[in-house]
Scaffold this motif. Structure first.
Motif, PDB file in Angstrom:
ATOM      1  N   ILE A  47       0.876  -1.137  -0.068  1.00 38.94           N
ATOM      2  CA  ILE A  47      -0.011  -0.085  -0.021  1.00 38.94           C
ATOM      3  C   ILE A  47       0.785   1.256  -0.154  1.00 38.94           C
ATOM      4  CG2 ILE A  47      -1.795   1.304   1.254  1.00 38.94           C
ATOM      5  CD1 ILE A  47      -2.891  -1.095   2.122  1.00 38.94           C
ATOM      6  N   ASP A  48       2.055   1.357   0.883  1.00 40.82           N
ATOM      7  CA  ASP A  48       2.824   2.387   0.845  1.00 40.82           C
ATOM      8  C   ASP A  48       3.635   2.591  -0.518  1.00 40.82           C
ATOM      9  OD1 ASP A  48       2.013   2.712   3.457  1.00 40.82           O
ATOM     10  OD2 ASP A  48       3.757   1.800   4.370  1.00 40.82           O
ATOM     11  N   GLY A  49       4.012   1.448  -1.181  1.00 41.91           N
ATOM     12  CA  GLY A  49       4.517   1.403  -2.607  1.00 41.91           C
ATOM     13  C   GLY A  49       3.581   2.250  -3.442  1.00 41.91           C
ATOM     14  N   VAL A  50       2.164   1.765  -3.555  1.00 42.49           N
ATOM     15  CA  VAL A  50       1.368   2.000  -4.378  1.00 42.49           C
ATOM     16  C   VAL A  50       1.349   3.551  -4.127  1.00 42.49           C
ATOM     17  CG1 VAL A  50      -0.727   1.679  -5.241  1.00 42.49           C
ATOM     18  CG2 VAL A  50       0.386   0.046  -4.957  1.00 42.49           C
ATOM     19  N   ARG A  51       0.829   3.883  -3.040  1.00 44.73           N
ATOM     20  CA  ARG A  51       0.567   5.444  -2.795  1.00 44.73           C
ATOM     21  C   ARG A  51       1.700   6.350  -2.978  1.00 44.73           C
ATOM     22  NH1 ARG A  51      -0.979   4.743   2.294  1.00 44.73           N
ATOM     23  NH2 ARG A  51      -3.275   4.238   1.791  1.00 44.73           N
ATOM     24  N   ALA A  52       3.061   5.804  -2.684  1.00 47.69           N
ATOM     25  CA  ALA A  52       4.025   6.678  -3.180  1.00 47.69           C
ATOM     26  C   ALA A  52       4.383   6.760  -4.581  1.00 47.69           C
ATOM     27  CB  ALA A  52       5.575   6.077  -2.582  1.00 47.69           C
ATOM     28  N   THR A  53       3.974   5.676  -5.349  1.00 51.45           N
ATOM     29  CA  THR A  53       4.109   6.001  -6.832  1.00 51.45           C
ATOM     30  C   THR A  53       3.045   6.660  -7.449  1.00 51.45           C
ATOM     31  OG1 THR A  53       4.847   3.405  -6.897  1.00 51.45           O
ATOM     32  CG2 THR A  53       3.999   4.178  -8.739  1.00 51.45           C
ATOM     33  N   MET A  54       2.021   6.753  -6.869  1.00 48.98           N
ATOM     34  CA  MET A  54       0.775   7.494  -7.312  1.00 48.98           C
ATOM     35  C   MET A  54       0.964   8.943  -7.362  1.00 48.98           C
ATOM     36  SD  MET A  54      -2.835   5.824  -6.500  1.00 48.98           S
ATOM     37  CE  MET A  54      -2.593   5.875  -4.876  1.00 48.98           C
ATOM     38  N   GLU A  55       1.862   9.291  -5.995  1.00 54.32           N
ATOM     39  CA  GLU A  55       1.962  10.786  -5.742  1.00 54.32           C
ATOM     40  C   GLU A  55       3.341  11.176  -6.340  1.00 54.32           C
ATOM     41  OE1 GLU A  55       2.598  10.687  -1.590  1.00 54.32           O
ATOM     42  OE2 GLU A  55       0.435  10.611  -0.983  1.00 54.32           O
ATOM     43  N   SER A  56       4.095  10.204  -6.831  1.00 55.94           N
ATOM     44  CA  SER A  56       5.182  10.381  -7.854  1.00 55.94           C
ATOM     45  C   SER A  56       4.931  10.687  -9.234  1.00 55.94           C
ATOM     46  CB  SER A  56       6.190   9.581  -7.676  1.00 55.94           C
ATOM     47  OG  SER A  56       5.952   8.437  -8.165  1.00 55.94           O
ATOM     48  N   TRP A  57       3.854  10.411  -9.613  1.00 56.66           N
ATOM     49  CA  TRP A  57       3.307  10.448 -11.134  1.00 56.66           C
ATOM     50  C   TRP A  57       2.699  11.828 -11.072  1.00 56.66           C
ATOM     51  CZ3 TRP A  57       1.382   4.952 -12.637  1.00 56.66           C
ATOM     52  CH2 TRP A  57       2.683   4.209 -12.664  1.00 56.66           C
ATOM     53  N   LEU A  58       3.050  12.490 -12.238  1.00 55.94           N
ATOM     54  CA  LEU A  58       2.073  14.171 -12.428  1.00 55.94           C
ATOM     55  C   LEU A  58       0.656  13.709 -12.551  1.00 55.94           C
ATOM     56  CD1 LEU A  58       4.949  16.111 -14.439  1.00 55.94           C
ATOM     57  CD2 LEU A  58       4.346  16.045 -11.894  1.00 55.94           C
ATOM     58  N   LEU A  59       0.355  12.809 -13.416  1.00 53.52           N
ATOM     59  CA  LEU A  59      -1.039  12.516 -13.750  1.00 53.52           C
ATOM     60  C   LEU A  59      -1.852  12.086 -12.563  1.00 53.52           C
ATOM     61  CD1 LEU A  59      -3.195  12.803 -15.892  1.00 53.52           C
ATOM     62  CD2 LEU A  59      -2.716  10.366 -16.351  1.00 53.52           C
ATOM     63  N   THR A  60      -1.326  11.253 -11.810  1.00 53.39           N
ATOM     64  CA  THR A  60      -2.301  10.647 -10.565  1.00 53.39           C
ATOM     65  C   THR A  60      -2.017  11.764  -9.515  1.00 53.39           C
ATOM     66  OG1 THR A  60      -0.137   9.512  -9.990  1.00 53.39           O
ATOM     67  CG2 THR A  60      -1.853   8.287 -11.308  1.00 53.39           C
ATOM     68  N   SER A  61      -0.888  12.159  -9.417  1.00 54.38           N
ATOM     69  CA  SER A  61      -0.828  13.488  -8.177  1.00 54.38           C
ATOM     70  C   SER A  61      -1.884  14.446  -8.665  1.00 54.38           C
ATOM     71  CB  SER A  61       0.397  13.888  -8.402  1.00 54.38           C
ATOM     72  OG  SER A  61       0.536  14.932  -7.357  1.00 54.38           O
ATOM     73  N   ALA A  62      -1.909  14.882  -9.994  1.00 55.05           N
ATOM     74  CA  ALA A  62      -3.127  15.793 -10.039  1.00 55.05           C
ATOM     75  C   ALA A  62      -4.608  15.396  -9.882  1.00 55.05           C
ATOM     76  CB  ALA A  62      -2.853  16.395 -11.407  1.00 55.05           C
ATOM     77  N   PHE A  63      -4.568  14.021 -10.231  1.00 55.22           N
ATOM     78  CA  PHE A  63      -5.938  13.441  -9.848  1.00 55.22           C
ATOM     79  C   PHE A  63      -6.212  13.488  -8.398  1.00 55.22           C
ATOM     80  CE2 PHE A  63      -8.110   9.454  -8.994  1.00 55.22           C
ATOM     81  CZ  PHE A  63      -9.459   9.820  -9.512  1.00 55.22           C
ATOM     82  N   LEU A  64      -4.994  13.217  -7.575  1.00 50.80           N
ATOM     83  CA  LEU A  64      -5.303  13.038  -5.999  1.00 50.80           C
ATOM     84  C   LEU A  64      -5.760  14.549  -5.576  1.00 50.80           C
ATOM     85  CD1 LEU A  64      -2.492  10.527  -5.257  1.00 50.80           C
ATOM     86  CD2 LEU A  64      -4.893  10.107  -5.614  1.00 50.80           C
ATOM     87  N   GLN A  65      -5.069  15.616  -6.108  1.00 52.98           N
ATOM     88  CA  GLN A  65      -5.461  16.847  -5.702  1.00 52.98           C
ATOM     89  C   GLN A  65      -6.681  17.288  -6.211  1.00 52.98           C
ATOM     90  OE1 GLN A  65      -2.247  19.076  -7.176  1.00 52.98           O
ATOM     91  NE2 GLN A  65      -0.473  18.151  -6.206  1.00 52.98           N
ATOM     92  N   TRP A  66      -7.020  16.858  -7.246  1.00 53.96           N
ATOM     93  CA  TRP A  66      -8.488  17.229  -7.614  1.00 53.96           C
ATOM     94  C   TRP A  66      -9.504  16.434  -6.735  1.00 53.96           C
ATOM     95  CZ3 TRP A  66     -12.452  13.824  -9.687  1.00 53.96           C
ATOM     96  CH2 TRP A  66     -13.477  14.415 -10.057  1.00 53.96           C
ATOM     97  N   LEU A  67      -9.384  15.321  -6.525  1.00 46.43           N
ATOM     98  CA  LEU A  67     -10.121  14.481  -5.362  1.00 46.43           C
ATOM     99  C   LEU A  67     -10.440  15.360  -3.996  1.00 46.43           C
ATOM    100  CD1 LEU A  67      -9.274  10.698  -5.703  1.00 46.43           C
ATOM    101  CD2 LEU A  67     -11.358  11.917  -6.588  1.00 46.43           C
ATOM    102  N   ASP A  68      -9.126  15.683  -3.632  1.00 41.54           N
ATOM    103  CA  ASP A  68      -8.834  16.327  -2.340  1.00 41.54           C
ATOM    104  C   ASP A  68      -9.892  17.809  -2.471  1.00 41.54           C
ATOM    105  OD1 ASP A  68      -7.265  14.729  -1.186  1.00 41.54           O
ATOM    106  OD2 ASP A  68      -5.591  15.924  -1.409  1.00 41.54           O
ATOM    107  N   SER A  69      -9.728  18.458  -3.485  1.00 44.00           N
ATOM    108  CA  SER A  69     -10.454  19.626  -3.849  1.00 44.00           C
ATOM    109  C   SER A  69     -12.287  19.632  -4.024  1.00 44.00           C
ATOM    110  CB  SER A  69      -9.992  20.349  -5.063  1.00 44.00           C
ATOM    111  OG  SER A  69     -10.511  19.675  -6.346  1.00 44.00           O
ATOM    112  N   MET A  70     -12.580  18.275  -4.277  1.00 42.66           N
ATOM    113  CA  MET A  70     -13.901  17.793  -4.520  1.00 42.66           C
ATOM    114  C   MET A  70     -14.417  17.131  -3.152  1.00 42.66           C
ATOM    115  SD  MET A  70     -14.598  18.436  -7.538  1.00 42.66           S
ATOM    116  CE  MET A  70     -16.328  18.013  -7.513  1.00 42.66           C
ATOM    117  N   GLY A  71     -13.757  17.261  -2.262  1.00 43.51           N
ATOM    118  CA  GLY A  71     -14.136  16.761  -0.911  1.00 43.51           C
ATOM    119  C   GLY A  71     -14.072  15.454  -0.893  1.00 43.51           C
TER     120      GLY A  71
END
Length: 279
Positions: A47-71
């Protein structure tokens, strides 16, 4: 079609046999034990590895930030565990299939042959070593295909099509071979697999979609991740039962086809040698 339906209902009835249910416990213990051990030692790290990988990729990082903005922070929290589970399910399915093929199929074939085909001659066209090598070879090929097709799973319709088709093709190749390995000669097995390729492939595809059904346990809600150990055991047992049913379906269909083939060929006539050739 009549032969397919007849074999289907016979396989369904055999699944209720106490001996079949008891036999399903051994693959469950092995596959469930391996899965729980892997989860105990590697689940949090994965889980930690997948989470770190998602945060390191620009596309997935932007997607995660969008999820945060949408609550939708709650969905972000379970996204990594869901990905780990989604990647683990095909491995669990493949392991369950191989274990059923090795531990249950020979006993199931013997059970069907003894109860329904007691006069069918065993010609031992393939031994245990050949069966194991055949199963492992096609399992490795299926695993490579699944791994290569993972990017296509992001397209919504394909995630419901590709894995069941691959599992169905693998089930067809492994179970059909094992169902005929003991009773058919090598020539008879090759002939039957060629003549009945599409009915057998149809059985495999249906069983592939049945094998995808236990995965729905993970899709009930995000809260199921808390119950992961229990769901792992439950899903592995369901996989075992599905593949046991698949083995019985292939066995009933394959042995019936083998019996018809030999009846059409007629009895084997043994011509005695001339007297002058006898010792």
């Amino acid at each position: 079609m009549k032969a397919l339906i007849d074999a289907f209902w016979r396989a369904s009835a055999y699944c209720l046999h106490p001996r079949v249910i008891a036999m399903s416990l051994l693959p469950l213990l092995v596959a469930g034990g391996l899965t729980l051990a892997a989860g105990w030692f590697f689940y949090e790290a994965a889980i930690d590895g997948v989470r770190a990988t998602m945060e390191s990729w620009l596309l997935t990082s932007a997607f995660l930030q969008w999820l945060d903005s949408m609550g939708a922070q709650g969905f972000r929290a379970v996204l990594a565990p869901l990905i780990v589970v989604a990647l683990a399910v095909p491995v669990i399915v493949l392991v369950s299939l191989v274990l059923v093929a090795m531990m249950m199929t020979p006993a199931l074939v013997s059970l069907v042959a003894r109860r329904r085909f007691p006069m069918l001659e065993r010609r031992h066209g393939a031994g245990l070593a050949s069966s194991v090598a055949y199963s492992l070879g096609y399992t490795l090929l299926a695993f490579i295909v699944l791994a290569a097709s993972v990017p296509l799973w992001l397209i919504p319709p394909l995630v419901l099509v590709i894995p069941p088709l691959v599992w169905g093709w693998l089930t067809y190749r492994v179970m059909a071979f094992d169902a005929l390995a003991d009773h058919a000669s090598a020539e008879e097995r090759k002939l039957l697999l060629r003549q009945h390729r599409w009915p057998l492939m149809g059985i495999g595809v249906v069983c592939g979609y049945l094998g995808a059904a236990p995965s729905l346990l993970w899709a009930v809600s995000a809260m199921t991740l808390v119950l992961a150990p229990i769901l792992i055991v439950a899903s592995v047992w369901l996989y075992t039962l599905v593949f046991a049913f698949s083995s019985l379906w292939f066995t009933h269909y394959g042995l019936a086809a083998l019996q018809r083939l030999r009846m059409q060929a007629g009895p084997t006539v043994i011509t005695p040698a001339p007297l002058e050739q006898l010792p």
